[in-house]
Design an enzyme around this catalytic site. Structure first.
Site: not given
Ligand code: NAD
Length: 367
Positions: A142, A192, A224, A248, A252
């Site tokens: 980001y 990852k 993942d 992020d 959630d």
């Protein structure tokens, strides 16, 4: 000795309504437990814009930097949608996070037994769930450069850059290990590393930091696979540490395992101050909920749980934080329900202040 200082920024929409209930709880701890704060209150978001023409006045920023902890309600609302990007209410919150350098974002996913039916997963998968996701908040994709939309030949290309320095990884890893030490001493790091160099470095640095915490059982998982495991059997985890982007998504996902947005607290922590306390901002995950603002419908529990996190992580009052959480558990078990929690089991409808009062009564009964 001076009392620890707490800056309260109620903000917009339901922010002031839920914060009024937190003020009652803060007063209760002062009167009944001798835990007294120097509380000051100021404006943020649209409320600050209305008065000062900016979503965060410099004086308020300075107060936040000096406070032992900041507790924020929520910012934003349709009235401010037309404002220029630079003065939108959310900019006030972003400025706080950035200038306080709050790099470690703590998002608990805790399932109160009385609300287990609210989860989209089976009750036995989520009942009693209590995990914590630590998300790196100030770096990664980001923020990385280069970024932008560029012309390449005769088409456009959108670019963002995942970038982490060793020190950025090490400091958030350390904060996650410290947290794990206070909990079940189990930490899972997610990245990852199979396809990203930044993931390889992440894994190496977290492993190095882990040498300082031999008591903590450290594991690594691809993010993942982590998402799959979080929905399959979330109770296998205690603390998870991950980067800004994966955090992020995963925070959630984990939060929603437990039901309503009105129940979710968060903490954002920075480097230790001179007194040893971390810079800290506590806030509910939800926004200003303009659709229900001013109607006494807001659930104050997310904000009250954010104060519980402040008790635990800024003020070393873990037992009192547990007392507050147990009071909330009791009130929910007894059936008190704000509108967002009204489910198939019925329950007793309560207003925002009704929920606050019920929690106070449960606190009274706890001593
Ligand atoms: P929201 O979280 O405000 O509301 C989403 C839904 O959840 C709404 O139906 C709302 O009524 C409900 N809800 C939220 N909190 C609740 C609570 N405590 N009790 C009961 N119901 C609750 O998200 P949104 O509608 O997307 O955004 C509204 C405004 O809030 C926007 O201006 C947005 O930019 C802002 N926002 C601010 C923050 C923040 O301050 N941290 C976070 C998200 C959104």
């Amino acid at each position: 000795m001076t009392n620890p200082s707490l800056l309260i920024l109620p903000g917009d929409g339901i922010g002031p309504e839920v914060m009024a209930e937190v003020r009652k709880i803060i007063d209760w701890f002062g009167a009944k437990r001798g835990i007294v704060f120097d509380v000051s209150e100021d404006l943020v978001g649209g409320a600050a814009y209305d008065l000062h023409g900016t979503p965060l006045h410099d004086d308020t920023m300075a107060k936040a930097q000096a406070a032992d902890a900041v507790l924020l309600g929520a910012v934003g609302g349709p009235k401010y949608d037309v404002l220029d990007f630079s003065v939108k209410p959310e900019r006030g919150l972003l400025r706080l996070r950035k200038e306080m350098d709050l790099f470690s974002n703590l998002r608990p996913a805790q399932c109160f037994d009385a609300l287990a039916d609210f989860s989209s997963l089976k009750k036995d998968v989520v009942a009693g769930l209590d995990i914590m996701i630590v998300r790196e908040l100030t770096s990664g994709v980001y923020f990385g450069e280069p970024r932008g939309i560029f012309k390449e030949g005769n088409e456009r290309v959108g670019i963002n850059t995942q970038r982490y320095t060793e020190s950025e990884i090490a400091r958030v890893a350390r904060s996650a290990f410290e947290l794990a030490m206070r909990r079940d001493k189990k930490l899972c790091s997610m990245e990852k590393a199979n396809v990203m160099e930044s993931g390889i470095l992440w894994r190496e640095v977290v492993t190095e930091v882990g040498k300082d915490y031999p008591e903590v059982e450290l594991s690594h998982m691809y993010a993942d696979a982590g998402a799959m495991q979080l929905t399959r059997w979330p109770k296998q985890f205690d603390v998870i540490v991950t980067d800004n982007l994966f955090g992020d998504l995963l925070s959630d996902l984990a939060a929603m395992l437990t039901g309503s947005l009105g129940m979710l607290p968060s903490a954002s922590l920075g480097a230790p101050m001179a007194n040893g306390r971390p810079k800290a901002l506590y806030e509910p995950v939800h926004g200003s909920a303009p659709d229900i603002a001013g109607q006494g419908k807001a659930n104050p529990i997310a904000c009250i749980l954010s104060f519980a996190m402040a008790l635990r992580y800024s003020f070393d009052q873990g037992e009192e934080a547990a007392r507050l959480e147990a009071a909330i558990e009791k009130v929910l078990a007894d059936g008190a329900r704000t509108a967002d929690l009204m489910g198939p089991d019925g329950g007793t409808p309560v207003s925002t202040s009704g929920m606050g009062d019920a929690i106070l009564a449960a606190l009274d009964a706890s001593i």
